[in-house]
Design an enzyme around this catalytic site. Structure first.
Site, PDB file in Angstrom:
ATOM      1  N   ASP A  12     -55.235 -15.844  17.802  1.00 43.75           N
ATOM      2  CA  ASP A  12     -56.152 -14.721  17.981  1.00 43.75           C
ATOM      3  C   ASP A  12     -56.104 -13.884  16.716  1.00 43.75           C
ATOM      4  OD1 ASP A  12     -57.919 -12.943  19.073  1.00 43.75           O
ATOM      5  OD2 ASP A  12     -56.436 -11.953  20.356  1.00 43.75           O
ATOM      6  N   THR A  63     -52.995 -13.355  12.446  1.00 38.63           N
ATOM      7  CA  THR A  63     -53.114 -12.794  13.792  1.00 38.63           C
ATOM      8  C   THR A  63     -53.425 -11.310  13.711  1.00 38.63           C
ATOM      9  OG1 THR A  63     -50.797 -12.131  14.051  1.00 38.63           O
ATOM     10  CG2 THR A  63     -51.349 -14.433  14.590  1.00 38.63           C
ATOM     11  N   GLU A  64     -53.784 -10.746  14.843  1.00 40.90           N
ATOM     12  CA  GLU A  64     -54.079  -9.310  14.890  1.00 40.90           C
ATOM     13  C   GLU A  64     -52.850  -8.465  14.568  1.00 40.90           C
ATOM     14  OE1 GLU A  64     -53.671  -8.760  19.719  1.00 40.90           O
ATOM     15  OE2 GLU A  64     -55.649  -9.020  18.841  1.00 40.90           O
ATOM     16  N   HIS A  65     -51.644  -9.079  14.622  1.00 39.01           N
ATOM     17  CA  HIS A  65     -50.402  -8.368  14.299  1.00 39.01           C
ATOM     18  C   HIS A  65     -49.931  -8.658  12.876  1.00 39.01           C
ATOM     19  CE1 HIS A  65     -50.193  -7.143  18.447  1.00 39.01           C
ATOM     20  NE2 HIS A  65     -50.284  -8.400  18.834  1.00 39.01           N
ATOM     21  N   GLY A  66     -50.738  -9.394  12.098  1.00 39.23           N
ATOM     22  CA  GLY A  66     -50.406  -9.643  10.706  1.00 39.23           C
ATOM     23  C   GLY A  66     -49.566 -10.882  10.440  1.00 39.23           C
TER      24      GLY A  66
END
Length: 184
Positions: A12, A63-66
Site C-alpha cells: 500500500d 509504503t505510506e510509512h516510508g
C-alpha cells in the site's frame, strides 16, 4: 500440482517514480534514506545469488510509512556459470541500465549498483542521467558519455554525495562499488 508462480506482497503505497515526478529534486536527506533502503534490499538479493537487472524507480515501492521495497524480479537471474552471461540480449530499462547491459556483455552485482547510481542521480536532480529521442541513443550515451555533474543541476548536493553517485555510475564495472552494502 507442478504449477510454479510468484507471490508478491501487496504494498500500500506508490512507486518511487511517482514520487520523483511529483517531488523531485528530493532533499538530500530523503534521497539518502531511500537509497540506503534500496541498497539493503538489493544487497539481500545479491547475497541470495540474485542479480535484479532492472533496478529502476518504477520497481521501487514505498509504503505510506516510508518503507522501501524493491520489487519486480521478473527478469532477475540467479548467479551461476550458466546464467551470468546471456549473449546479446539487452534486458532492462534503458534509462537505468548499465553500459555492459547496453553492450550485451556479462553482468554481475555491479550492474545493479550502476542502476542505483542512476536512481540516486534522478532523486537529487529530478532528471535521468541520460535522455534522448530513441532508446538506442540513450543506450549509447550510457556506454560513451558522462552524465552532467549532479551539482551542476542541484548545488544543494554535497560533493561527497556527488562522488558516490559518480563512482556508482562508473563505466568500468571494476571501478564501481563492488557491493550494494559498500554503496550503502
Amino acid at each position: 500440482n507442478d504449477i510454479y508462480y510468484i507471490v508478491m506482497e501487496l504494498v500500500d503505497g506508490r512507486t518511487l517514480k511517482d514520487m520523483i515526478r511529483i517531488q523531485a529534486p528530493f532533499p538530500v536527506e530523503k534521497a539518502i534514506s531511500i537509497a540506503i533502503m534500496v541498497c539493503d534490499g538489493v544487497h539481500h538479493a545479491h547475497e541470495k545469488g540474485i542479480i535484479h537487472r532492472d533496478i529502476k524507480p518504477h520497481n521501487i515501492l514505498i509504503t505510506e510509512h516510508g518503507m522501501v521495497k524493491v520489487a519486480d524480479f521478473g527478469i532477475a537471474r540467479a548467479v551461476s556459470n550458466g546464467t551470468i552471461t546471456y549473449g546479446n540480449n539487452i534486458v532492462g530499462s534503458v534509462h537505468y541500465f548499465s553500459p555492459e547491459q547496453a553492450r550485451g556483455d556479462a553482468i554481475n552485482r555491479t550492474t545493479d549498483i550502476y542502476s542505483i547510481g542512476c536512481i540516486i542521480y534522478e532523486m537529487v536532480t529530478g532528471k535521468v542521467p541520460f535522455d534522448a529521442d530513441s532508446p538506442i541513443t540513450i543506450a549509447l550515451r550510457h556506454i560513451h558519455d558522462d552524465p552532467v555533474s549532479p551539482r551542476t543541476i542541484n548545488q544543494e548536493i554535497p560533493p561527497a554525495l556527488e562522488a558516490i553517485i559518480e563512482q556508482a555510475m562508473e563505466k568500468d564495472p571494476a571501478q564501481r562499488f563492488p557491493t550494494a552494502l559498500e554503496l550503502r
